[in-house]
Design an enzyme around this catalytic site. Sequence first.
Site, mmCIF file in Angstrom:
data_model
loop_
_atom_site.group_PDB
_atom_site.id
_atom_site.type_symbol
_atom_site.label_atom_id
_atom_site.label_comp_id
_atom_site.label_asym_id
_atom_site.label_seq_id
_atom_site.Cartn_x
_atom_site.Cartn_y
_atom_site.Cartn_z
ATOM 1 N N TYR A 8 -0.661 -8.486 -13.903
ATOM 2 C CA TYR A 8 0.113 -8.475 -12.646
ATOM 3 C C TYR A 8 1.598 -8.690 -12.947
ATOM 4 C CZ TYR A 8 -4.482 -9.529 -10.484
ATOM 5 O OH TYR A 8 -5.804 -9.542 -10.102
ATOM 6 N N HIS A 45 -10.491 -10.002 -17.754
ATOM 7 C CA HIS A 45 -10.192 -9.256 -16.520
ATOM 8 C C HIS A 45 -11.246 -8.178 -16.196
ATOM 9 C CE1 HIS A 45 -6.442 -8.284 -13.881
ATOM 10 N NE2 HIS A 45 -7.545 -8.043 -13.226
HETATM 11 N N1 LIG Z 1 -10.136 -9.507 -10.908
HETATM 12 C C1 LIG Z 1 -9.821 -8.337 -10.404
HETATM 13 O O1 LIG Z 1 -10.185 -7.287 -10.967
HETATM 14 C C2 LIG Z 1 -9.007 -8.254 -9.153
HETATM 15 C C3 LIG Z 1 -8.832 -7.016 -8.492
HETATM 16 C C4 LIG Z 1 -8.087 -6.988 -7.314
HETATM 17 C C5 LIG Z 1 -7.527 -8.161 -6.815
HETATM 18 N N2 LIG Z 1 -7.668 -9.353 -7.476
HETATM 19 C C6 LIG Z 1 -7.084 -10.623 -6.956
HETATM 20 O O2 LIG Z 1 -7.586 -10.793 -5.622
HETATM 21 C C7 LIG Z 1 -6.483 -11.038 -4.742
HETATM 22 C C8 LIG Z 1 -6.821 -10.593 -3.337
HETATM 23 O O3 LIG Z 1 -7.136 -9.228 -3.290
HETATM 24 P P1 LIG Z 1 -6.151 -8.108 -2.696
HETATM 25 O O4 LIG Z 1 -4.754 -8.600 -2.748
HETATM 26 O O5 LIG Z 1 -6.470 -6.844 -3.401
HETATM 27 O O6 LIG Z 1 -6.652 -7.902 -1.214
HETATM 28 P P2 LIG Z 1 -6.876 -8.775 0.095
HETATM 29 O O7 LIG Z 1 -6.548 -10.210 -0.178
HETATM 30 O O8 LIG Z 1 -8.236 -8.424 0.566
HETATM 31 O O9 LIG Z 1 -5.840 -8.129 1.125
HETATM 32 C C9 LIG Z 1 -4.452 -8.305 1.002
HETATM 33 C C10 LIG Z 1 -3.795 -7.504 2.118
HETATM 34 O O10 LIG Z 1 -4.183 -8.041 3.387
HETATM 35 C C11 LIG Z 1 -3.027 -8.356 4.172
HETATM 36 N N3 LIG Z 1 -3.337 -9.586 4.904
HETATM 37 C C12 LIG Z 1 -3.537 -10.820 4.387
HETATM 38 N N4 LIG Z 1 -3.870 -11.707 5.340
HETATM 39 C C13 LIG Z 1 -3.857 -11.018 6.521
HETATM 40 C C14 LIG Z 1 -4.107 -11.376 7.877
HETATM 41 N N5 LIG Z 1 -4.453 -12.630 8.205
HETATM 42 N N6 LIG Z 1 -3.973 -10.404 8.837
HETATM 43 C C15 LIG Z 1 -3.631 -9.147 8.512
HETATM 44 N N7 LIG Z 1 -3.403 -8.740 7.236
HETATM 45 C C16 LIG Z 1 -3.516 -9.667 6.248
HETATM 46 C C17 LIG Z 1 -1.924 -8.553 3.163
HETATM 47 O O11 LIG Z 1 -0.673 -8.242 3.736
HETATM 48 P P3 LIG Z 1 0.522 -9.325 3.828
HETATM 49 O O12 LIG Z 1 0.788 -9.768 2.421
HETATM 50 O O13 LIG Z 1 1.622 -8.568 4.434
HETATM 51 O O14 LIG Z 1 -0.007 -10.445 4.698
HETATM 52 C C18 LIG Z 1 -2.292 -7.537 2.076
HETATM 53 O O15 LIG Z 1 -1.844 -6.252 2.451
HETATM 54 C C19 LIG Z 1 -5.340 -10.251 -5.408
HETATM 55 O O16 LIG Z 1 -4.091 -10.600 -4.870
HETATM 56 C C20 LIG Z 1 -5.555 -10.629 -6.845
HETATM 57 O O17 LIG Z 1 -5.046 -11.936 -7.090
HETATM 58 C C21 LIG Z 1 -8.418 -9.404 -8.623
#
Ligand SMILES: NC(=O)c1ccc[n+]([C@@H]2O[C@H](COP(=O)([O-])OP(=O)(O)OC[C@H]3O[C@@H](n4cnc5c(N)ncnc54)[C@H](OP(=O)(O)O)[C@@H]3O)[C@@H](O)[C@H]2O)c1
Length: 280
Positions: A52, A110
């Site tokens: 990241y 990862h």
């Molecule tokens: N290990 C892996 O392979 C892997 C893969 C993918 C992700 N990850 C980790 O998992 C974390 C979370 O996953 P993600 O970031 O992909 O997706 P997520 O947390 O499911 O969704 C994030 C999105 O949702 C929006 N959001 C957040 N809270 C909200 C709410 N209450 N109402 C409306 N919209 C909302 C955010 O926008 P705003 O920021 O504008 O609120 C952002 O666009 C990542 O940040 C990363 O740390 C790990």
Amino acid sequence: MEISIPEITLNDGLTLPVIGFGTYPLKGKDGVNAIVSAINNGYRLIDSAYNYENEGTVGEAVRRSSVPRHELLITSKLPGRYQEYDKAVATIQESLYRANQDYYDLYLIHWPNPSQDKYVEAWQALIDAKKWGLIRSIGVCNFLPEHLDRLEKETGVKPSINQIELHPFFNQAEQRKYHEEKNIATQSWSPFTRGFKDLEIDTLQTIATHHNKTIPQIVLRWHYQLGAISIPKSASPVRQLENISIFDFSLDDAEMAMISALSRPDGRIADQDPAVYEEF
Ligand SMILES: NC(=O)c1ccc[n+]([C@@H]2O[C@H](COP(=O)([O-])OP(=O)(O)OC[C@H]3O[C@@H](n4cnc5c(N)ncnc54)[C@H](OP(=O)(O)O)[C@@H]3O)[C@@H](O)[C@H]2O)c1
């Protein structure tokens, strides 16, 4: 206002809050501000990864926050291109230098990248780094049961946690059952499908209206009641708070079942099946 998040204990004794803070793609000054705001709101577990390119951002936010380091739990992850043992050891050290930290609370592989056949030696590097005091708890992401079995068989050490894609459209029932049998904690990435709009559907809206909550809150409560640690990302202080304001109501069995029933075999966000998908 700061919210207190319940905790669970991993199989190696480390205690984690049941909601952490996702940080992809937060970085730079805005990223530091967003992470400091999350900590001020009550988040204590911060996810990050070498890939990241924000380990420095996380480290800076941790230094700037008024919460002592020992009350925070920081995660990073080993990228696929550094799974050879010596490279993995150097990468863990590099992650620490980037974050300007003496230790990570959690360090995860990862992706398994099975065709490369290097994840067992990467795991041995994590085991050794834990012995050297560089990591408190070691785990993996995106490992299927066959990959987890191999780690245990070849090193005798099970991961404390497996961070997997988990949301209402892909509920991972079998993988979660396997984790329960093995006492490996499940952590949900993209807990609401990396965005909110996909989830604006009648089933979730009806349940949200009934509880006077928002759809993201219903979904995060579902993760919590499944026993999974979710790591929602939000750059917005208001939404960060919304996402942890889920401990004053509960979903009944029928509501849990309705949400779980949204799952479908092709429900992954981007078709990233760890049996074949690889990331470096
Ligand atoms: N290990 C892996 O392979 C892997 C893969 C993918 C992700 N990850 C980790 O998992 C974390 C979370 O996953 P993600 O970031 O992909 O997706 P997520 O947390 O499911 O969704 C994030 C999105 O949702 C929006 N959001 C957040 N809270 C909200 C709410 N209450 N109402 C409306 N919209 C909302 C955010 O926008 P705003 O920021 O504008 O609120 C952002 O666009 C990542 O940040 C990363 O740390 C790990």
